[in-house]
Structure formats: C-alpha cells, structure tokens
Motif scaffolding. Structure first.
Motif, PDB file in Angstrom:
ATOM      1  N   THR A 104       2.507 -13.877  -2.561  1.00 55.32           N
ATOM      2  CA  THR A 104       1.897 -12.796  -3.334  1.00 55.32           C
ATOM      3  C   THR A 104       2.230 -11.474  -2.642  1.00 55.32           C
ATOM      4  O   THR A 104       2.608 -11.443  -1.471  1.00 55.32           O
ATOM      5  CB  THR A 104       0.365 -12.938  -3.431  1.00 55.32           C
ATOM      6  N   ILE A 105       2.090 -10.399  -3.392  1.00 54.33           N
ATOM      7  CA  ILE A 105       2.281  -9.040  -2.856  1.00 54.33           C
ATOM      8  C   ILE A 105       0.931  -8.340  -2.881  1.00 54.33           C
ATOM      9  O   ILE A 105       0.280  -8.261  -3.927  1.00 54.33           O
ATOM     10  CB  ILE A 105       3.292  -8.228  -3.688  1.00 54.33           C
ATOM     11  N   GLU A 106       0.483  -7.851  -1.714  1.00 57.89           N
ATOM     12  CA  GLU A 106      -0.805  -7.149  -1.627  1.00 57.89           C
ATOM     13  C   GLU A 106      -0.557  -5.670  -1.328  1.00 57.89           C
ATOM     14  O   GLU A 106       0.069  -5.325  -0.324  1.00 57.89           O
ATOM     15  CB  GLU A 106      -1.692  -7.773  -0.552  1.00 57.89           C
ATOM     16  N   ASN A 107      -1.078  -4.814  -2.185  1.00 52.19           N
ATOM     17  CA  ASN A 107      -0.812  -3.372  -2.146  1.00 52.19           C
ATOM     18  C   ASN A 107      -2.148  -2.610  -2.060  1.00 52.19           C
ATOM     19  O   ASN A 107      -3.032  -2.801  -2.896  1.00 52.19           O
ATOM     20  CB  ASN A 107      -0.055  -2.992  -3.418  1.00 52.19           C
ATOM     21  N   TRP A 108      -2.283  -1.747  -1.032  1.00 50.64           N
ATOM     22  CA  TRP A 108      -3.526  -1.003  -0.814  1.00 50.64           C
ATOM     23  C   TRP A 108      -3.364   0.485  -1.098  1.00 50.64           C
ATOM     24  O   TRP A 108      -2.354   1.096  -0.744  1.00 50.64           O
ATOM     25  CB  TRP A 108      -4.026  -1.205   0.617  1.00 50.64           C
ATOM     26  N   TRP A 109      -4.416   1.043  -1.728  1.00 57.01           N
ATOM     27  CA  TRP A 109      -4.464   2.465  -2.065  1.00 57.01           C
ATOM     28  C   TRP A 109      -5.792   3.058  -1.599  1.00 57.01           C
ATOM     29  O   TRP A 109      -6.796   2.340  -1.472  1.00 57.01           O
ATOM     30  CB  TRP A 109      -4.365   2.669  -3.587  1.00 57.01           C
ATOM     31  N   GLU A 110      -5.782   4.379  -1.389  1.00 54.87           N
ATOM     32  CA  GLU A 110      -7.025   5.126  -1.161  1.00 54.87           C
ATOM     33  C   GLU A 110      -7.132   6.145  -2.283  1.00 54.87           C
ATOM     34  O   GLU A 110      -6.213   6.927  -2.526  1.00 54.87           O
ATOM     35  CB  GLU A 110      -7.005   5.826   0.198  1.00 54.87           C
ATOM     36  N   ARG A 111      -8.267   6.119  -2.987  1.00 60.64           N
ATOM     37  CA  ARG A 111      -8.434   6.931  -4.185  1.00 60.64           C
ATOM     38  C   ARG A 111      -9.064   8.279  -3.859  1.00 60.64           C
ATOM     39  O   ARG A 111     -10.096   8.346  -3.198  1.00 60.64           O
ATOM     40  CB  ARG A 111      -9.280   6.184  -5.219  1.00 60.64           C
ATOM     41  N   ASP A 112      -8.410   9.349  -4.329  1.00 55.72           N
ATOM     42  CA  ASP A 112      -8.936  10.706  -4.135  1.00 55.72           C
ATOM     43  C   ASP A 112      -9.035  11.477  -5.450  1.00 55.72           C
ATOM     44  O   ASP A 112      -9.343  12.666  -5.458  1.00 55.72           O
ATOM     45  CB  ASP A 112      -8.047  11.489  -3.151  1.00 55.72           C
ATOM     46  N   GLY A 113      -8.751  10.790  -6.548  1.00 59.58           N
ATOM     47  CA  GLY A 113      -8.916  11.432  -7.847  1.00 59.58           C
ATOM     48  C   GLY A 113      -7.754  12.338  -8.223  1.00 59.58           C
ATOM     49  O   GLY A 113      -6.596  12.080  -7.914  1.00 59.58           O
ATOM     50  N   HIS A 134      -2.795   5.876 -11.631  1.00 61.30           N
ATOM     51  CA  HIS A 134      -3.738   6.296 -10.597  1.00 61.30           C
ATOM     52  C   HIS A 134      -3.994   7.790 -10.681  1.00 61.30           C
ATOM     53  O   HIS A 134      -3.354   8.508 -11.464  1.00 61.30           O
ATOM     54  CB  HIS A 134      -3.170   5.949  -9.214  1.00 61.30           C
ATOM     55  N   GLY A 135      -4.927   8.264  -9.876  1.00 61.02           N
ATOM     56  CA  GLY A 135      -5.188   9.692  -9.787  1.00 61.02           C
ATOM     57  C   GLY A 135      -4.067  10.386  -9.034  1.00 61.02           C
ATOM     58  O   GLY A 135      -3.451   9.813  -8.133  1.00 61.02           O
ATOM     59  N   ALA A 136      -3.808  11.635  -9.394  1.00 63.70           N
ATOM     60  CA  ALA A 136      -2.690  12.365  -8.793  1.00 63.70           C
ATOM     61  C   ALA A 136      -2.842  12.531  -7.283  1.00 63.70           C
ATOM     62  O   ALA A 136      -1.844  12.677  -6.570  1.00 63.70           O
ATOM     63  CB  ALA A 136      -2.553  13.734  -9.465  1.00 63.70           C
ATOM     64  N   ASP A 137      -4.078  12.511  -6.789  1.00 64.30           N
ATOM     65  CA  ASP A 137      -4.305  12.703  -5.353  1.00 64.30           C
ATOM     66  C   ASP A 137      -4.468  11.384  -4.595  1.00 64.30           C
ATOM     67  O   ASP A 137      -4.706  11.386  -3.382  1.00 64.30           O
ATOM     68  CB  ASP A 137      -5.558  13.560  -5.135  1.00 64.30           C
ATOM     69  N   ASP A 138      -4.345  10.267  -5.304  1.00 64.51           N
ATOM     70  CA  ASP A 138      -4.479   8.968  -4.639  1.00 64.51           C
ATOM     71  C   ASP A 138      -3.290   8.719  -3.709  1.00 64.51           C
ATOM     72  O   ASP A 138      -2.187   9.227  -3.941  1.00 64.51           O
ATOM     73  CB  ASP A 138      -4.554   7.837  -5.669  1.00 64.51           C
ATOM     74  N   ASN A 139      -3.527   7.920  -2.661  1.00 69.59           N
ATOM     75  CA  ASN A 139      -2.483   7.635  -1.679  1.00 69.59           C
ATOM     76  C   ASN A 139      -2.155   6.149  -1.640  1.00 69.59           C
ATOM     77  O   ASN A 139      -3.057   5.307  -1.549  1.00 69.59           O
ATOM     78  CB  ASN A 139      -2.933   8.074  -0.282  1.00 69.59           C
ATOM     79  N   ASN A 140      -0.876   5.835  -1.698  1.00 66.86           N
ATOM     80  CA  ASN A 140      -0.395   4.461  -1.592  1.00 66.86           C
ATOM     81  C   ASN A 140      -0.122   4.175  -0.113  1.00 66.86           C
ATOM     82  O   ASN A 140       0.760   4.773   0.494  1.00 66.86           O
ATOM     83  CB  ASN A 140       0.880   4.285  -2.414  1.00 66.86           C
ATOM     84  N   PHE A 141      -0.868   3.242   0.474  1.00 66.64           N
ATOM     85  CA  PHE A 141      -0.707   2.947   1.891  1.00 66.64           C
ATOM     86  C   PHE A 141       0.336   1.870   2.167  1.00 66.64           C
ATOM     87  O   PHE A 141       0.585   1.534   3.316  1.00 66.64           O
ATOM     88  CB  PHE A 141      -2.043   2.529   2.495  1.00 66.64           C
ATOM     89  N   GLY A 142       0.902   1.321   1.115  1.00 68.02           N
ATOM     90  CA  GLY A 142       1.943   0.332   1.319  1.00 68.02           C
ATOM     91  C   GLY A 142       1.506  -1.060   0.938  1.00 68.02           C
ATOM     92  O   GLY A 142       0.393  -1.291   0.463  1.00 68.02           O
ATOM     93  N   LEU A 143       2.416  -1.997   1.152  1.00 65.21           N
ATOM     94  CA  LEU A 143       2.173  -3.370   0.738  1.00 65.21           C
ATOM     95  C   LEU A 143       2.821  -4.329   1.723  1.00 65.21           C
ATOM     96  O   LEU A 143       3.638  -3.949   2.566  1.00 65.21           O
ATOM     97  CB  LEU A 143       2.707  -3.604  -0.679  1.00 65.21           C
TER      98      LEU A 143
END
Length: 371
Positions: free
Chosen positions: A304-313, A338-347
């Motif tokens: 599986t692929i696990e992908n984490w984000w942090e949401r900032d709207g 996603h929200g334009a300010d959200d950050n993709n931390f990788g997978l």
C-alpha cells in the motif's frame, strides 16, 4: 499520598560475587544485610547486575543523568527509556569513558541472546512526571531539571524470566508474580564495583524520584507478521520537527492520511481534526487511532502507499501525486483535492511482508503500522 521510603540499615559484612565474561571487568562485590534478596542466580541476572553497576557509576556525574533524561524524553522506542547501545555511541570516543563503554558493549552482546535479541536499556519512570510538569509550564526547560544520584532496580521481568536461563529464586522456586516493591541499589564509589542495597522501591516512589530500571526492551512486536485478511491500523506517527509542520503560534495540528492499494485504488482518506501539540513534543510516538481495514492481498495487493498531509485551509486546490516505478513495481499517480495552504509531507510504500517494527520516514515525521 506518596510515602517516602526510608533507607534501611546497611550491614558491615560483604558477600563476594565473582562474575566472568567481560574483558577488564570490574571486581563486583555486594555489600548487604540479612534481608532476603530478590535474586535469580542466572546468567541473565548476573549480566544485568554488571550493567547496573556500570550505569550507577556513570550516574554519579550530573551530565550523565542529564543525558539519560533528555534521551528518555525523546521516547525513541515508545517509552521513557534509553538503549545501552545509545549510551555507548555517545560516550565511546571520550577517553575517560572508554573502559566502561567497552565493558557495556561486551555485556550487551552477552545479554541479547538471552532475551530474544531485545536491547538492554535504562527505563526512567520520573521522565514521564517531568514531561507532564513541563507541558503544564511551557517556559520550563529540560536543562533546568534537577536530578539526584539515582537508585537502580532490576526490571521485574528479569527477576523471573532469568530462571529461563537456568536460574532459581533465592527460595528455590519461581514466583507467579514479582513483588511490587523491588530492591533499590547504589554503588559505593565510581567504578569501585561495590554495590549495596538502600531501600525498597515501589511504583509511586519511582515516578516521583530518581530511579533507573535496568532491563531490556519488551519489543512485543518484533516477531509479528501480518496474516492475510488481518486488521490493519494506521495513524501511528512521530513528529521529528514540530515547528516545521506547524509553528507554535498557529496552535493545534491538523493531519490527514491517504492510503491507496497496489492497484492505485483509495482505501482510506481520513482527516483527524485538530490535535494538541503536546501529543507530539519531544519526538514522542503517538497513536491517533485509525483502522485502515483488513489487508486481504487479493484485494489490496502486496503493498500500500501511505501519504500524509497537514491541513491549513485556503482556497480549493488539487495536486497530482506521483510514485515512480521501483523494484519492478509500476509507477502510479493520483490526484488529491485539498486546501491551497495544505502541505504534503510525502509518502512511503508499506509492504505486506514488512515487520511490525518497521518505521517509515517522510518529511518532518515518521509513521508505523499496527496489525
């Protein structure tokens, strides 16, 4: 109310114990009274006593106690402990500690085969109390914490499990459960090899006072393996750079996880809402709690692929996430709204055959799975 246990009298005679197996080892001698000892006469127990004497000798120095505290607060291994190998790594190149580190290194090699290859360690219960106090007082600093010369106790599991290595209790039988209060020891002087009983130590005392528990990592998941169709849990993370994810002035964290199977089908997409920063301070492992489903290889495949984000709207946006081909596996890509300010931390790829102890590293954080 916590009752402070008073030191018991120390008798004036010595019981010599001869230990073998360490190059240039200390001539260990126990100063004791006629109180029955919670001793299992086994190879494991004797080796852990040697570790105890080395650690207590080092712990007469405040800077060593500070090092142990700081390492335990990091909870690298999920608890308030520090591996002996980490102590060796930190001190081995300093001339004054070389002999002690060499002895500890030998002891680690001798102990691990007796404890299913788990790591010898120091567990420091008071670190949890210190951490809680620091959370309540945001201006508090670890460097300001005052620690005293610790007592040492041997991990209760070692008292009983030592019999598996050919040992017996002092009364000739293996008790069903270890006593709640264990013998606390100190050393007479640094690297003298003379150790002595001071007082009984119970749980309440250990959480409020300086007590080092000499034992080994339980590592209950070391030999865990997935079963086809078994439950799979995600949401187990360690933040390695808290302010890089969300500056403290922005308050709580808002994590999101996306999991896709080997056929590039989304099997999980969850927003965890607002999470308190204290859950992730000092690189603590924190399980948010998320059931990803049951991993049946006929449905999910072998990875599986696990992908984490942090949401900032922010405004509405989308990102195409691409995973290049590797090790014969095909490249995949998918789109995340996603929200334009959200950050993709990788997978990271999680393979069905990965052990339960596997740690997956991505930007500013690590994650694990439980099954």
């Amino acid at each position: 109310m916590l009752k402070i246990l008073r030191p018991l009298p120390i008798a004036a005679f010595f019981l010599g114990l001869l230990f073998t197996g360490c190059q240039n080892e200390l001539p260990l001698t126990q100063k004791t009274d006629d109180t029955p000892l919670d001793v299992v006469n086994s190879p494991l127990r004797e080796l852990q006593l040697k570790v105890m004497v080395e650690v207590l000798s080092l712990a007469k120095e405040p800077q060593f106690r500070q090092f142990v505290l700081e390492e335990c607060l990091k909870q690298k291994h999920g608890d308030y402990n520090v591996y002996i190998i980490d102590i060796i790594s930190n001190y081995k190149d300093q001339e004054k500690y070389k002999a002690s580190m060499q002895r500890l290194q030998t002891l680690v090699k001798q102990i691990k085969p007796l404890v299913h290859n788990n790591e010898p360690l120091i567990f420091y219960p008071r670190a949890e109390t210190i951490e809680e106090n620091m959370v309540e007082n945001p201006t508090a600093r670890v460097s300001d914490v005052v620690t005293s010369e610790p007592l040492a106790v041997l991990q209760a599991d070692a008292i009983t499990a030592g019999a598996d290595a050919g040992g017996r209790t002092s009364s000739g039988y293996l008790p069903d459960t270890p006593p709640l209060a264990l013998n606390g020891y100190m050393v007479q002087s640094p690297h003298s090899g003379v150790w002595f009983f001071v007082q009984k130590v119970d749980e309440d005392y250990a959480w409020e006072n300086d007590v080092f528990v000499i034992g080994t990592d339980e590592n209950v998941e070391q030999y865990g393996a997935r079963t086809n169709g078994g439950a799979e849990y995600a949401g187990i993370i360690q933040v390695t750079d808290l302010n890089a994810i969300e500056h403290w002035t922005s308050g709580k964290l808002e994590f999101k996880v996306i999991i896709r199977n080997a056929s590039n089908v989304e099997i999980s997409n969850r927003d965890f809402g607002k999470l308190k920063r204290k859950n992730f301070r000092n690189q603590v492992w924190h399980e948010i709690g998320h059931s990803a489903g049951n991993w049946n290889t006929s449905n999910w495949g072998n990875y599986t692929i696990e992908n984490w984000w942090e949401r900032d709207g922010g405004g509405t946006s989308s990102t195409t996430v691409s995973v290049p081909s590797s090790n014969g596996l095909p490249a995949i890509s998918y789109t995340v709204n996603h929200g334009a300010d959200d950050n993709n931390f990788g997978l990271s790829m999680v393979q069905f055959t990965d052990p339960a102890t596997q740690v997956y590293q991505i930007s500013f954080m690590n994650f694990k799975r439980r099954f």
